[in-house]
Design a protein around this motif. Structure first.
Motif, mmCIF file in Angstrom:
data_model
loop_
_atom_site.group_PDB
_atom_site.id
_atom_site.type_symbol
_atom_site.label_atom_id
_atom_site.label_comp_id
_atom_site.label_asym_id
_atom_site.label_seq_id
_atom_site.Cartn_x
_atom_site.Cartn_y
_atom_site.Cartn_z
ATOM 1 N N TYR A 151 0.839 -1.204 0.000
ATOM 2 C CA TYR A 151 0.000 0.000 0.000
ATOM 3 C C TYR A 151 0.874 1.255 0.000
ATOM 4 C CZ TYR A 151 -2.811 3.828 1.720
ATOM 5 O OH TYR A 151 -3.401 5.051 1.882
ATOM 6 N N GLY A 152 1.947 1.229 0.778
ATOM 7 C CA GLY A 152 2.856 2.370 0.813
ATOM 8 C C GLY A 152 3.454 2.677 -0.550
ATOM 9 N N LEU A 153 3.700 1.631 -1.331
ATOM 10 C CA LEU A 153 4.227 1.833 -2.687
ATOM 11 C C LEU A 153 3.198 2.470 -3.602
ATOM 12 C CD1 LEU A 153 6.181 -1.490 -3.424
ATOM 13 C CD2 LEU A 153 7.144 0.767 -2.960
ATOM 14 N N LEU A 154 1.927 2.067 -3.443
ATOM 15 C CA LEU A 154 0.872 2.528 -4.345
ATOM 16 C C LEU A 154 0.086 3.723 -3.811
ATOM 17 C CD1 LEU A 154 -0.644 -0.935 -5.372
ATOM 18 C CD2 LEU A 154 0.952 0.482 -6.650
ATOM 19 N N LYS A 155 0.368 4.154 -2.627
ATOM 20 C CA LYS A 155 -0.433 5.179 -1.947
ATOM 21 C C LYS A 155 -0.685 6.415 -2.814
ATOM 22 C CE LYS A 155 -0.219 8.160 2.060
ATOM 23 N NZ LYS A 155 0.607 8.606 3.153
ATOM 24 N N ASP A 156 0.325 6.910 -3.475
ATOM 25 C CA ASP A 156 0.179 8.127 -4.267
ATOM 26 C C ASP A 156 -0.658 7.929 -5.530
ATOM 27 O OD1 ASP A 156 1.729 9.463 -2.392
ATOM 28 O OD2 ASP A 156 3.598 9.045 -3.477
#
Length: 137
Positions: free
Chosen positions: A128-133
């Protein structure tokens, strides 16, 4: 020494979750099948308790352990944010038979395979942190 209170609180929460059967996959399965009120009662009690405590914190202007005022920042109330997140959370809960708190309770109770579920939760959070933006917020 400050962390001792958090450790004791966590252990007590774990005991309550285990003894109330909130960490039982069978109770969670019953809930998703709408066959028992047990889990809905536990979740409802937690929501009501949380709402009362938030009101008390706001009214008394309580401070955190560092002496800073506790502030509640409103979140963006978009539909996609809660719908998509709820689907992923619910699927993980249904597939694993436990949500984040009970996962650790079950490991503490000796269900070592739950470590695989915890690893999956950590990897999901990292992903999720990778795709958050790129996600709708």
């Amino acid at each position: 020494m400050k962390n001792l209170a958090y450790i004791i609180t966590g252990v007590l929460l774990g005991v309550v979750l285990y003894k109330s059967e909130a960490a039982s996959w069978f109770r969670i399965y019953e809930m998703f099948q709408f066959k028992s009120f047990h889990m809905y009662g536990i979740i409802g009690t937690a929501v009501i308790t949380g709402a009362i405590l938030v009101m008390v914190i706001k009214k008394l202007k309580l401070k955190d352990v560092s002496g800073n005022p506790i502030a509640f920042v409103p979140k963006n109330k978009s539909f996609a944010r809660y719908f998509i997140g709820g689907i992923f959370f619910g699927l993980g809960w249904a597939l694993a038979g436990a949500c984040p708190g009970p996962m650790f309770v079950l490991v503490g109770a000796g269900y070592i395979p739950m470590l695989i579920v915890i690893l999956g939760a950590i990897l999901g959070t990292w992903f999720y942190g990778l795709l958050k933006d790129k996600l709708p917020h």
